[in-house]
Design an enzyme around this catalytic site. Sequence first.
Site, PDB file in Angstrom:
ATOM      1  N   ASP A   1       0.872  -1.159   0.000  1.00 61.61           N
ATOM      2  CA  ASP A   1       0.000   0.000   0.000  1.00 61.61           C
ATOM      3  C   ASP A   1       0.921   1.224   0.000  1.00 61.61           C
ATOM      4  OD1 ASP A   1      -2.328   1.636   0.391  1.00 61.61           O
ATOM      5  OD2 ASP A   1      -1.754   1.781   2.497  1.00 61.61           O
TER       6      ASP A   1
ATOM      7  N   ASP B   1      -0.208   5.090   0.790  1.00 65.45           N
ATOM      8  CA  ASP B   1      -0.510   6.097   1.801  1.00 65.45           C
ATOM      9  C   ASP B   1      -0.535   5.480   3.197  1.00 65.45           C
ATOM     10  OD1 ASP B   1      -2.624   8.482   0.082  1.00 65.45           O
ATOM     11  OD2 ASP B   1      -1.064   7.177  -0.705  1.00 65.45           O
TER      12      ASP B   1
ATOM     13  N   GLU C   1      -1.706  10.687   3.989  1.00 65.90           N
ATOM     14  CA  GLU C   1      -2.711  10.312   2.998  1.00 65.90           C
ATOM     15  C   GLU C   1      -2.721  11.426   1.955  1.00 65.90           C
ATOM     16  OE1 GLU C   1      -4.811   7.565   2.891  1.00 65.90           O
ATOM     17  OE2 GLU C   1      -3.764   6.715   4.624  1.00 65.90           O
TER      18      GLU C   1
ATOM     19  N   ARG D   1     -14.800  11.866  -1.771  1.00 69.25           N
ATOM     20  CA  ARG D   1     -13.598  12.640  -1.457  1.00 69.25           C
ATOM     21  C   ARG D   1     -13.020  13.314  -2.701  1.00 69.25           C
ATOM     22  NH1 ARG D   1     -10.028   8.345   1.647  1.00 69.25           N
ATOM     23  NH2 ARG D   1     -11.155   6.972   0.228  1.00 69.25           N
TER      24      ARG D   1
END
Length: 409
Positions: A196, A198, A205, A241
Amino acid sequence: MKQEQILVRITGQDRPGLTASVMGILAKYDAQILDIGQADIHSTLSLGILIRMDETNSGQVMKELLFKATELGVQIGFSPIGDDEYEDWVDHQGKNRYILTVMGRQLEARQIEAATSVIAEQGLNIDSIIRLTGRKSIKNPAKHTRACIEFSLRGEPKDRQDMQSKLMKLSSDMEIDFSFQKDDMFRRMRRLICFDMDSTLIQTECIDELAERNGVGDQVRAITESAMRGEIDFKESFTRRVSLLKGLDVSVMQEIAEKLPITEGVDRLMTTLKRYGYKIAILSGGFTYFGEYLQRRYGIDYVYANELEIGDDGKLTGRYVGEIVDGHRKAELLKLIAQVEKVNLAQTIAVGDGANDLPMISEAGLGIAFHAKPRVVANAEQSINTIGLDGVLYFLGFKDSYLGDQGVM
């Protein structure tokens, strides 16, 4: 002529040529070496040799070894091993073997006692203990200290789920990390590692960073945290978002990329993985722009993330392009890359911190939760919470001495 087994135990100050001297005596009498093991702690030797030889020669061999031990300034002892006792030992070698890796900023007796108590409860026998990290300097302690010990275990846990649960509790209560793995050929031949991005490779993030620049930081951060806890669907949260980023100038992305806070241990980890031929992938619910920046920096082989749509005016439209990389997609991509690279799934590793990383963590041969949310830690078999991302190297069996590092334990 009747044969017998003798266990020879030698302890004392280590020195060059000691083993050769002992073997010279044994060779003279055609002794078979059934087993041999040696450990050194602070230049103090502990050497064990199990030999088989003619009974008529054993007395003379022990006499010569005693004289040699006196000459070398070490202590020596002998124990006869009966045929039945030896055969019972041989039979146990066929049992399953496991590796328990324990690490933290430092390891104290109370932590090792707690871990070994869990091992004993499960009926597992410790065959060997190896220190993977270097020795800690007392006068000049390293800034980022880390300590790691690897236990080689023989047997089968009475209740693996119970063992995992107790180790997980120890990890939380005593600030240690652990990995419990079957000691098979796949553990020794990992080939593909998927990260992954972030809050794993970087300590932020990216979508939150973009949101701050667009004046919607609090709104986006609240949605992000809820999604990472697994409270709302990732696709829905992602769409909401991204829509809040509408109107942000694309030049801001470069500014953020150049100042990304890289997680502790990433440089060391990436250098080592590349040196030893691992294929490396970023599978991220974040954005391709930042993944490709890290790809150029570290020579990463694959990047799969989300593409933000950019309008003709050079500003974000609040939409994305293509398929969202969510948890399900990450697991699919891990399997796809493994297939392309001709790597068995058991040879894969997945590392992440959020709920959307759980599918790939569960799919991989070695799934690691890194400084993860409680739900992720609870569902992962391995976790790292006390040190940097280079802790992954110890779960793979690397020693600091392999890496040319200064001692830090």
